[in-house]
Design a protein around this motif. Structure first.
Motif, short mmCIF file in Angstrom:
data_model
loop_
_atom_site.label_atom_id
_atom_site.label_comp_id
_atom_site.label_asym_id
_atom_site.label_seq_id
_atom_site.Cartn_x
_atom_site.Cartn_y
_atom_site.Cartn_z
N CYS A 55 18.41 2.57 -0.93
CA CYS A 55 16.95 2.58 -0.86
C CYS A 55 16.37 3.57 0.14
O CYS A 55 15.18 3.89 0.08
N GLY A 56 17.19 4.08 1.09
CA GLY A 56 16.67 5.03 2.07
C GLY A 56 15.53 4.45 2.88
O GLY A 56 15.61 3.33 3.40
N THR A 57 14.43 5.18 2.96
CA THR A 57 13.27 4.74 3.74
C THR A 57 12.46 3.65 3.04
O THR A 57 11.47 3.17 3.58
N GLY A 58 12.87 3.27 1.84
CA GLY A 58 12.15 2.26 1.09
C GLY A 58 10.94 2.79 0.36
O GLY A 58 10.05 2.02 -0.04
N ALA A 59 10.89 4.11 0.14
CA ALA A 59 9.72 4.72 -0.49
C ALA A 59 9.51 4.22 -1.92
O ALA A 59 8.38 4.03 -2.35
N MET A 60 10.60 4.01 -2.65
CA MET A 60 10.48 3.51 -4.02
C MET A 60 9.96 2.07 -4.02
O MET A 60 9.08 1.71 -4.81
N ILE A 61 10.50 1.26 -3.14
CA ILE A 61 10.04 -0.13 -3.03
C ILE A 61 8.58 -0.17 -2.64
O ILE A 61 7.79 -0.98 -3.15
N ASP A 62 8.18 0.71 -1.74
CA ASP A 62 6.78 0.78 -1.33
C ASP A 62 5.88 1.12 -2.51
O ASP A 62 4.82 0.51 -2.71
N ALA A 86 12.86 1.84 7.19
CA ALA A 86 12.34 1.09 6.05
C ALA A 86 11.72 -0.23 6.49
O ALA A 86 10.64 -0.61 6.03
N LYS A 87 12.39 -0.94 7.38
CA LYS A 87 11.89 -2.25 7.83
C LYS A 87 10.55 -2.12 8.56
O LYS A 87 9.65 -2.95 8.36
N LYS A 88 10.43 -1.10 9.38
CA LYS A 88 9.17 -0.90 10.11
C LYS A 88 8.02 -0.61 9.15
O LYS A 88 6.88 -1.03 9.38
N GLN A 89 8.32 0.12 8.09
CA GLN A 89 7.27 0.49 7.14
C GLN A 89 6.89 -0.65 6.21
O GLN A 89 5.89 -0.56 5.51
N HIS A 90 7.69 -1.72 6.20
CA HIS A 90 7.40 -2.84 5.30
C HIS A 90 7.24 -4.15 6.05
O HIS A 90 7.44 -5.23 5.48
N GLU A 91 6.87 -4.09 7.32
CA GLU A 91 6.76 -5.30 8.14
C GLU A 91 5.79 -6.32 7.56
O GLU A 91 5.99 -7.54 7.68
N ARG A 92 4.75 -5.86 6.92
CA ARG A 92 3.74 -6.77 6.38
C ARG A 92 4.13 -7.37 5.03
O ARG A 92 3.38 -8.15 4.45
N LYS A 93 5.31 -6.98 4.54
CA LYS A 93 5.75 -7.46 3.23
C LYS A 93 7.03 -8.29 3.33
O LYS A 93 7.79 -8.39 2.38
N GLU A 94 7.29 -8.87 4.50
CA GLU A 94 8.56 -9.54 4.74
C GLU A 94 8.85 -10.65 3.73
O GLU A 94 10.01 -10.90 3.41
N GLU A 95 7.82 -11.30 3.24
CA GLU A 95 8.05 -12.38 2.29
C GLU A 95 8.51 -11.85 0.92
O GLU A 95 9.15 -12.58 0.16
N ARG A 96 8.18 -10.59 0.64
CA ARG A 96 8.51 -10.05 -0.68
C ARG A 96 9.58 -8.97 -0.66
O ARG A 96 10.14 -8.63 -1.69
N VAL A 97 9.87 -8.42 0.52
CA VAL A 97 10.79 -7.30 0.63
C VAL A 97 11.88 -7.60 1.66
O VAL A 97 11.59 -7.97 2.80
N THR A 98 13.14 -7.42 1.25
CA THR A 98 14.29 -7.65 2.13
C THR A 98 15.21 -6.43 2.10
O THR A 98 15.51 -5.91 1.01
N PHE A 99 15.64 -5.99 3.27
CA PHE A 99 16.56 -4.85 3.35
C PHE A 99 17.91 -5.33 3.91
O PHE A 99 17.96 -6.10 4.87
N VAL A 100 18.98 -4.84 3.28
CA VAL A 100 20.34 -5.26 3.64
C VAL A 100 21.22 -4.04 3.79
O VAL A 100 21.19 -3.14 2.94
N GLN A 101 22.02 -4.01 4.85
CA GLN A 101 22.96 -2.91 5.02
C GLN A 101 24.25 -3.22 4.28
O GLN A 101 24.88 -4.26 4.49
N SER A 102 24.64 -2.31 3.40
CA SER A 102 25.87 -2.50 2.62
C SER A 102 26.20 -1.22 1.89
O SER A 102 25.32 -0.38 1.66
#
Length: 280
Positions: A55-62, A86-102
């Motif tokens: 996902c990188g910076t999460g731009a697609m998810i955004d 990515a997590k910093k850019q999606h802090e307000r979406k924590e209920e809908r967006v989760t990032f995992v290292q793998s």
């Protein structure tokens, strides 16, 4: 799975991390309309649980989560540094967006977990992309959609100086290959997908990005030429025997400046999208 030596985000210097993070986000933004349109047409609208592999910076998810607010999104990346962005850019979406290292070839999810699974510009950086595709299939629900978006630099077209500028692109393709990156992987997506027995309805869509002075800044260098030249202006290609020093100097001093200053110049490149459905 071997990841190439030419692109490892966590090994970049801090200043390059920042510039690369901006570049990755801008790259998505540059063709966001096409991404949204194709993904909606191919099943994203009906999906409830979505996975972005690499996902990188999460731009697609955004992009998707700003429009489709009723879905749950997961993003996976092997870089802890880029996931922090990515997590910093999606802090307000924590209920809908989760990032995992793998790692992409060993996704930390159960079988049949997601309705829509996609990856973008990730397969090109891995020695065995089939392993990633099989993991995407495994975690996708029966009837769900898997998608891979990749480039194919071999489709790049220039005018004027098409032959000369193509030498630079071909040198970059070969240099990337020597370092484990496949910059012509787009043409291989169809065979990757159809060779998987659990994937049906395989569809390849080619999106061309055509540029002229009407939609770019005057004398702006095309991104692939800029990327190929890099900070060392192609000297690494000479060192590898992919260009002669005379060819490099002509590119830097003549062909590229004259191409960029030509009011009638033209450039075209392609993204390739592979879509398939997991067999019920």
């Amino acid at each position: 799975m071997k990841i190439n030596s030419s692109y490892q985000f966590d090994r970049f210097k801090p200043e390059r991390m920042q510039s690369e993070g901006r570049r990755l986000t801008k790259n998505v933004e540059s063709h966001s309309q096409t991404l949204m349109q194709l993904f909606l047409e191919k099943g994203l609208y009906e999906a409830q649980k979505v996975l972005d592999v690499g996902c990188g910076t999460g731009a697609m998810i955004d992009l998707f989560s700003n429009v489709l607010t009723d879905k749950i999104y997961y993003g996976v990346d092997n870089s802890s540094e880029i996931l922090d962005i990515a997590k910093k850019q999606h802090e307000r979406k924590e209920e809908r967006v989760t990032f995992v290292q793998s790692n992409a070839n060993h996704l930390p999810f159960s079988d049949n977990s997601f309705d829509f699974v996609y990856t973008r510009l990730v397969l090109m950086h891995n020695s065995n992309p089939n392993d990633i595709i099989r993991e995407m299939i495994r975690v996708c629900k029966p009837g769900g959609v898997i998608c891979a978006v990749e480039i194919d630099d071999g489709t790049q077209v220039f005018h004027p100086y098409g032959e000369e500028l193509s030498k630079l692109i071909n040198a970059n393709i070969m240099y990337a290959h020597l370092n484990g990156t496949d910059r012509t992987i787009g043409r291989k997506l169809y065979s990757f997908f159809v060779n998987e027995n659990s994937v049906s309805d395989v569809n390849i869509i080619i999106q061309t990005s055509d540029y002229s002075n009407k939609n770019r800044k005057n004398e702006e260098m095309p991104i692939l030429l800029k990327f190929a030249l890099g900070e060392d202006e192609g000297k690494r290609f000479v060192e590898q025997g992919l260009l002669t020093e005379n060819e490099r100097m002509e590119l830097v001093s003549t062909f590229i400046p004259e191409f960029c200053s030509d009011p009638n110049r033209f450039e075209s490149s392609s993204f390739m999208y592979a879509f398939g459905k997991k067999v019920d």
